[in-house]
Write a protein that holds these residues in place. Structure first.
Motif, PDB file in Angstrom:
ATOM      1  N   SER A 155      24.214 -93.588  61.205  1.00  0.00           N
ATOM      2  CA  SER A 155      23.200 -92.601  61.567  1.00  0.00           C
ATOM      3  C   SER A 155      22.358 -93.030  62.763  1.00  0.00           C
ATOM      4  O   SER A 155      22.071 -92.223  63.649  1.00  0.00           O
ATOM      5  CB  SER A 155      22.288 -92.306  60.372  1.00  0.00           C
ATOM      6  OG  SER A 155      21.608 -93.472  59.952  1.00  0.00           O
ATOM      7  N   ASP A 156      21.978 -94.305  62.826  1.00  0.00           N
ATOM      8  CA  ASP A 156      21.048 -94.755  63.861  1.00  0.00           C
ATOM      9  C   ASP A 156      21.717 -95.073  65.187  1.00  0.00           C
ATOM     10  O   ASP A 156      21.101 -94.944  66.248  1.00  0.00           O
ATOM     11  CB  ASP A 156      20.281 -95.990  63.385  1.00  0.00           C
ATOM     12  CG  ASP A 156      19.333 -95.693  62.233  1.00  0.00           C
ATOM     13  OD1 ASP A 156      19.209 -94.507  61.849  1.00  0.00           O
ATOM     14  OD2 ASP A 156      18.722 -96.640  61.706  1.00  0.00           O
ATOM     15  N   SER A 161      25.329 -88.399  60.380  1.00  0.00           N
ATOM     16  CA  SER A 161      24.272 -87.968  59.477  1.00  0.00           C
ATOM     17  C   SER A 161      24.060 -89.021  58.384  1.00  0.00           C
ATOM     18  O   SER A 161      24.997 -89.685  57.946  1.00  0.00           O
ATOM     19  CB  SER A 161      24.662 -86.633  58.817  1.00  0.00           C
ATOM     20  OG  SER A 161      23.753 -86.300  57.787  1.00  0.00           O
ATOM     21  N   ASN A 162      22.794 -89.158  57.958  1.00  0.00           N
ATOM     22  CA  ASN A 162      22.513 -90.049  56.828  1.00  0.00           C
ATOM     23  C   ASN A 162      22.333 -89.265  55.538  1.00  0.00           C
ATOM     24  O   ASN A 162      21.847 -89.787  54.542  1.00  0.00           O
ATOM     25  CB  ASN A 162      21.272 -90.899  57.102  1.00  0.00           C
ATOM     26  CG  ASN A 162      19.998 -90.060  57.242  1.00  0.00           C
ATOM     27  OD1 ASN A 162      20.047 -88.829  57.203  1.00  0.00           O
ATOM     28  ND2 ASN A 162      18.866 -90.718  57.399  1.00  0.00           N
ATOM     29  N   ASP A 237      26.588 -81.525  57.464  1.00  0.00           N
ATOM     30  CA  ASP A 237      26.280 -82.953  57.589  1.00  0.00           C
ATOM     31  C   ASP A 237      27.565 -83.769  57.722  1.00  0.00           C
ATOM     32  O   ASP A 237      27.632 -84.736  58.499  1.00  0.00           O
ATOM     33  CB  ASP A 237      25.504 -83.428  56.364  1.00  0.00           C
ATOM     34  CG  ASP A 237      24.114 -82.821  56.271  1.00  0.00           C
ATOM     35  OD1 ASP A 237      23.525 -82.510  57.318  1.00  0.00           O
ATOM     36  OD2 ASP A 237      23.626 -82.660  55.128  1.00  0.00           O
ATOM     37  N   THR A 241      28.991 -86.035  61.048  1.00  0.00           N
ATOM     38  CA  THR A 241      29.493 -87.403  60.961  1.00  0.00           C
ATOM     39  C   THR A 241      30.917 -87.505  61.469  1.00  0.00           C
ATOM     40  O   THR A 241      31.260 -88.444  62.206  1.00  0.00           O
ATOM     41  CB  THR A 241      29.402 -87.893  59.505  1.00  0.00           C
ATOM     42  OG1 THR A 241      28.020 -87.963  59.138  1.00  0.00           O
ATOM     43  CG2 THR A 241      30.044 -89.253  59.341  1.00  0.00           C
TER      44      THR A 241
END
Length: 291
Positions: A155-156, A161-162, A237, A241
């Protein structure tokens, strides 16, 4: 939230491991297959791990194959309710759901083992690996390996997506490799090579994405469903990803020669194919000319 209900989870097939030490990656057997499955399922260049000659065993930090007591204690405390707030318990709950769904779709399905590790791990059939390789499935010991810190990286740093279902998609993708191992798809992949737009590696990874979609279609259905009804936002989401870990997204270019996983568009399309059909037969990436 994605999981419904409360009560304990089945942790009998899940263990904690890893942490510290030095070792070497020992990727034996058919290089094309093992590189594709073990070296990196989420975008790291296999050549960077195996070395310039494609077969060396560079020194890396590797962990013990023994149990990590801190992770194991957390695994043992997991409940369905905790899976909605705790990453380790979410991995465990997803394995429970996968092991409910796949026996209804594949005759003779047997459960893989799952190891949740920190820093590094020594496998029972694919040598040693660090957290840098991301989640992976080892066909040698029929075990899926996860370092939960990967989800933060996803995610970062990678733009994924987290959200819960996005993380569950990652787990489902690795279990997809287990299904492939049971069905013999890995043998097909090995014959078609480990790199390139139509390579065995790309076909294997896209099929695992499709199998993850098949699971998602079934995971919220029926009286024993562990997931609440999925929403279009949650599927979105997953798509975020899948786009983030396409070969073209990760490399920033469309040079297909080094591809191992497929483009962002392909990863989204094959997950969606599995999700819309709910049928593993729709995931035959080895017979199509349109990946």
């Amino acid at each position: 939230m994605t999981f419904q209900g409360d009560g304990p989870l089945d942790t009998s097939g899940v263990s904690g491991g890893g942490g510290g030490g030095r070792g070497r990656i020992a990727l034996g057997g058919g290089a094309g297959l093992i590189v594709a499955i073990v070296a990196v399922l989420f975008g790291v260049n296999p050549g960077d791990i195996l070395g310039g000659d494609g077969g060396s065993t560079p020194s890396v930090s590797s962990g013990s194959s023994g149990t990590n007591t801190g992770i194991q204690s957390q695994i043992d405390s997991c409940t369905i309710a905790k899976a909605n707030t705790d990453t380790i318990c979410r991995i465990v709950a997803t394995t429970n759901s996968l092991d409910k769904v796949w026996p209804t779709l594949v005759d003779g399905y047997t459960k893989p083992k799952t190891v949740i590790f920190a820093d590094a791990i020594t496998t029972g059939g694919c040598g040693s690996a660090t957290s840098a390789v991301g989640p992976f499935y080892c066909p040698g010991d029929k075990t899926a390996y996860f370092d939960p810190t990967f989800f933060t990286t996803l995610s970062d740093q990678l733009g994924g997506s987290n959200a819960p279902l996005a993380q569950e998609y990652v787990v489902a993708h690795e279990f997809g490799h287990h299904v492939q191992n049971l069905l013999g798809n890995m043998d097909q992949a090995q014959r078609l090579g480990s790199r390139g737009a139509t390579s065995g590696s790309v076909r294997l990874e896209l099929q695992a994405d499709c199998y993850a979609g098949v699971w998602a279609e079934h995971a919220d259905k029926g009286p024993d469903a562990m997931l609440e009804p999925l929403t279009s936002e949650q599927i979105g989401d997953v798509i975020t990803t899948a786009k983030a870990i396409g070969d073209d997204t990760l490399s920033g270019r469309n040079d297909t020669e080094g591809w191992t996983h497929g483009s962002a568009e392909q990863r989204v399309r094959w997950f969606t194919t599995g999700y819309r059909s709910g049928d593993p037969a729709s995931c035959d990436t080895f017979s199509t000319n349109r990946l």
